[in-house]
Design a protein around this motif. Structure first.
Motif, PDB file in Angstrom:
ATOM      1  N   PHE A 158      31.735  28.146  -2.355  1.00 51.46           N
ATOM      2  CA  PHE A 158      30.546  27.424  -1.873  1.00 51.46           C
ATOM      3  C   PHE A 158      29.634  28.352  -1.070  1.00 51.46           C
ATOM      4  O   PHE A 158      28.416  28.307  -1.197  1.00 51.46           O
ATOM      5  N   ASP A 198      43.456  25.811  -1.829  1.00 52.33           N
ATOM      6  CA  ASP A 198      42.192  25.399  -2.443  1.00 52.33           C
ATOM      7  C   ASP A 198      41.035  25.224  -1.470  1.00 52.33           C
ATOM      8  O   ASP A 198      39.884  25.351  -1.860  1.00 52.33           O
ATOM      9  N   GLN A 199      41.357  24.980  -0.195  1.00 52.28           N
ATOM     10  CA  GLN A 199      40.242  24.866   0.758  1.00 52.28           C
ATOM     11  C   GLN A 199      39.527  26.203   0.911  1.00 52.28           C
ATOM     12  O   GLN A 199      38.301  26.257   0.931  1.00 52.28           O
ATOM     13  N   LEU A 228      37.489  26.941  -2.238  1.00 51.41           N
ATOM     14  CA  LEU A 228      36.235  26.192  -2.307  1.00 51.41           C
ATOM     15  C   LEU A 228      35.224  26.736  -1.291  1.00 51.41           C
ATOM     16  O   LEU A 228      34.030  26.840  -1.574  1.00 51.41           O
ATOM     17  N   ARG A 229      35.730  27.101  -0.095  1.00 49.81           N
ATOM     18  CA  ARG A 229      34.831  27.626   0.939  1.00 49.81           C
ATOM     19  C   ARG A 229      34.191  28.945   0.483  1.00 49.81           C
ATOM     20  O   ARG A 229      32.985  29.137   0.607  1.00 49.81           O
ATOM     21  N   TYR A 272      35.862  26.485  -8.724  1.00 47.18           N
ATOM     22  CA  TYR A 272      37.162  25.985  -8.266  1.00 47.18           C
ATOM     23  C   TYR A 272      38.038  25.634  -9.474  1.00 47.18           C
ATOM     24  O   TYR A 272      39.175  26.086  -9.595  1.00 47.18           O
ATOM     25  N   VAL A 286      48.269  24.897  -5.179  1.00 50.37           N
ATOM     26  CA  VAL A 286      46.824  24.616  -5.178  1.00 50.37           C
ATOM     27  C   VAL A 286      46.404  24.126  -3.791  1.00 50.37           C
ATOM     28  O   VAL A 286      45.463  24.643  -3.190  1.00 50.37           O
ATOM     29  N   TYR A 287      47.148  23.145  -3.257  1.00 53.45           N
ATOM     30  CA  TYR A 287      46.768  22.551  -1.983  1.00 53.45           C
ATOM     31  C   TYR A 287      46.880  23.538  -0.817  1.00 53.45           C
ATOM     32  O   TYR A 287      46.208  23.388   0.191  1.00 53.45           O
ATOM     33  N   ALA A 288      47.716  24.528  -0.970  1.00 55.26           N
ATOM     34  CA  ALA A 288      47.847  25.516   0.109  1.00 55.26           C
ATOM     35  C   ALA A 288      46.628  26.431   0.178  1.00 55.26           C
ATOM     36  O   ALA A 288      46.301  26.968   1.226  1.00 55.26           O
TER      37      ALA A 288
END
Lengths: 199, 295
Positions: free
Chosen positions: A44, A36-37, A40-41, A57, A32-34
C-alpha cells in the motif's frame, strides 16, 4: 496466551512451513496471518492504491502457495516473501512510471512544467512548526517520493517505515548491503535537496 | 573524523546503521562541531517530517484481502482431483500410482468389510452416524446402538439471544479456525454485550490461530481505552508471537498514553526483536520523556 516470543518462534515457523509444504491449509493460513499485515502495508505504501495493493497481496500469497514446496530454507521465509512482494511492487511501479511519465508534466500559466516544480512554488506558512505539519509539505514529500526510482523508493520504504536493516533489504532485493546503502543515500539526498529550506 | 566524512555518514548514523567505532567517532565529532550538529538536527527534522508520508492500509482492506485469498485457494483446491488433495505434497510424484492403489483398496474393502461409520438420508435430512455398541441376543438378532449427528438450520440475526449464544459457541470451536474467524466477525457488531467482549478477550489471549486473534483484536478496537482491554493488549504486545498482532497492539495502546504504558514499553524493549516495533516503542518512550530501557 497462545504464542510466545523467543527462540521457539523460529522452529515453530519452520514447522509451520514444513506442514504447509505437505499441504496443510491451516498451517499455510497461519503463515499468511503472521505476515500479511506487513505485506499489505509495504504494498500500500509503495503503490498507493487500494486496488493495486490488494492485487499485489493476492498475487504474492498465491505465488507463495504455488511455490512453497520448492522453498529450501536457503534464506528466511520472510526474506523470500518480501522478495516476492517487492518484486511485484517494483514491476508495478515501473509500469506505472512509464504510464505516468506524461502525467508529471502539467500545463501552467508559464507553460509546461514538472509537477515537482509546481509543488515547490506553493507559498509557505510563516510559522515553522505549522509549516512542518502543513499539508503543502506533505504534498511536497509525496511528490518527492514519486520522483524516486522504484528501487530507491522500495529501499526507503523498507528502511524508514518498516525498520528493516540494510543487510536484510539487500538480501530481499537480491543485491548487496552496499548497494542498498547507496540506494538509501541517493533517496535521502534527493529528499533533502527537494525539501530545501522547508525543514 | 572530519566534517565531509561526518556529512557523508549522516543518513546511516540517523538510521542506526553504523558500526560501533564509526558511530563513536561521529558522536565525538558532533560534540566538537556546531555546524555538523546543526546538520544532524536538520536530518532528524527531515526524518520526523517523513513520518507523515507513511500511510496505513485501511483495516477493512486486510479482511477483504484475506477473504479473497481464502476463497481463491479453496477454489483452486476444489479444482484439483481428489487423489491430489489427499496425498501429502512430498508424495505428489507418486500420485497416479497412489490413486490407483487407493481405488483398489477401496474396492476390496467395500466388498469385505462391514460398514461401521456412514451417512444416510432420512426424511430428506442428512444424518452422520457411528456404531457405538453391538449386542447379539440369544435368538440370533443383534442390538446396535448408533450415535447420530444431525444437521439443523438456525436462522436469525446476530443480536438475537439464541443466535448470539450459538455464535459464541462457534467462536470456541476447537477444530475449525475458519468458523471461529467467521463467528468473531459477526460478533464484532455485538460488542456492547459484556459476554461478547469477554469472548473476544479470551480469543485474543488464548486462541492458537493468529488470524482468530487478529479478528478479536479488530473487534476490541473501540474499547482500547478500557482498563481490561488495555491489559489484554499489553499481554499481546509482550507475549504474542505474531509481529502483526504486536504492531496492532502497540498502535492501539499508544493512542492513550497512560502512566502504566511506560512500564509495558520498557519491558517490551528488553526482548522485542521486530525492528519496526522497537523503533515505535523507542519513539513513544522518548516522547513520554521516559528512559528507553529499565536499569
Amino acid at each position: 496466551m497462545a504464542g510466545r516470543l523467543g527462540r521457539d518462534t523460529v522452529s515453530d515457523e519452520t514447522e509451520l512451513i514444513r506442514a504447509a509444504q505437505k499441504g496443510d491449509d491451516e498451517a499455510f493460513e497461519q503463515l499468511v496471518y503472521a505476515y500479511d499485515q506487513s505485506v499489505l502495508r509495504i504494498a500500500f505504501n509503495l503503490v498507493r492504491s487500494r486496488e493495486d495493493a490488494r492485487d499485489i497481496y493476492q498475487e504474492a500469497f498465491l505465488r507463495v502457495h504455488k511455490n512453497l514446496r520448492t522453498f529450501r530454507f536457503d534464506c528466511s521465509f520472510h526474506t523470500w516473501l518480501y522478495r516476492i512482494v517487492t518484486n511485484l511492487c517494483l514491476d508495478h511501479m515501473r509500469k506505472r512510471k512509464v504510464r505516468k511519465e506524461e502525467d508529471t508534466v502539467v500545463e501552467t500559466e508559464e507553460g509546461r512544467k514538472d509537477r515537482l516544480e509546481t509543488v515547490a512554488e506553493k507559498e509557505a506558512v510563516a510559522d515553522p512548526q505549522r509549516r512542518l505539519l502543513s499539508l503543502e509539505l506533505k504534498e511536497r514529500m509525496e511528490a518527492l517520493l514519486e520522483g524516486l526510482t522504484p528501487r530507491e523508493r522500495a529501499v526507503f520504504q523498507m528502511r524508514h517505515h518498516e525498520g528493516l536493516r540494510l543487510r536484510a533489504i539487500g538480501e530481499i532485493l537480491g543485491t548487496t548491503e552496499e548497494a542498498a546503502k547507496n540506494c538509501l543515500f541517493r533517496a535521502t539526498q534527493k529528499m533533502r535537496a527537494g525539501l530545501g529550506d522547508w525543514i | 573524523m572530519n566534517c565531509e566524512k561526518a556529512r557523508e555518514q549522516l543518513p546511516l548514523y540517523v538510521y542506526g546503521e553504523l558500526e560501533f567505532t564509526p558511530e563513536e567517532e561521529m558522536e565525538q565529532h558532533f560534540s566538537e562541531c556546531g555546524e555538523c550538529r546543526e546538520a544532524l538536527e536538520r536530518e532528524r527534522r527531515m526524518h520526523a517530517a517523513l513520518e507523515a508520508t507513511a500511510v496505513s492500509a485501511p483495516a477493512a482492506l486486510l479482511s477483504e484481502c484475506r477473504r479473497e485469498l481464502r476463497s481463491v485457494i479453496r477454489a483452486k483446491a476444489e479444482r484439483r482431483p481428489w487423489w491430489r488433495r489427499w496425498l501429502p505434497g512430498e508424495f505428489h510424484w507418486m500420485q497416479p500410482a497412489a490413486a490407483a492403489a487407493l481405488l483398489a483398496v477401496g474396492f476390496f474393502s467395500a466388498r469385505l468389510a462391514p460398514v461401521k461409520v456412514g451417512a444416510e438420508t432420512r426424511n430428506g435430512e442428512v444424518t452422520a452416524s457411528r456404531v457405538r455398541l453391538i449386542e447379539p441376543d440369544r435368538n440370533g438378532a443383534v442390538r446396535i446402538v448408533l450415535e447420530e449427528t444431525r444437521q439443523r438450520d438456525v436462522f436469525g440475526r446476530p443480536d438475537e439471544d439464541r443466535v448470539r449464544r450459538l455464535l459464541l459457541r462457534a467462536a470456541q470451536e476447537p477444530a475449525d479456525a475458519g468458523l471461529r474467524v467467521e463467528s468473531l466477525d459477526l460478533l464484532k457488531a455485538e460488542t456492547t454485550a459484556r459476554e461478547v467482549r469477554e469472548a473476544l478477550k479470551q480469543a485474543l489471549l488464548e486462541d492458537p490461530n493468529p488470524g482468530v486473534r487478529m479478528k478479536a483484536l479488530e473487534a476490541l478496537k473501540p474499547y482500547a481505552e478500557q482498563a481490561e482491554v488495555r491489559h489484554a493488549l499489553s499481554q499481546v504486545l509482550l507475549k504474542d508471537e505474531s509481529s502483526g498482532l504486536r504492531t496492532q497492539a502497540i498502535d492501539l495502546l499508544i493512542q492513550h498514553r497512560t502512566g502504566d504504558l511506560v512500564g509495558v514499553l520498557q519491558e517490551l524493549m528488553r526482548h522485542e526483536e521486530n525492528d519496526y516495533i522497537r523503533l515505535r516503542t523507542q519513539r513513544v518512550l522518548q516522547e513520554m520523556k521516559a528512559s528507553v530501557e529499565t536499569f
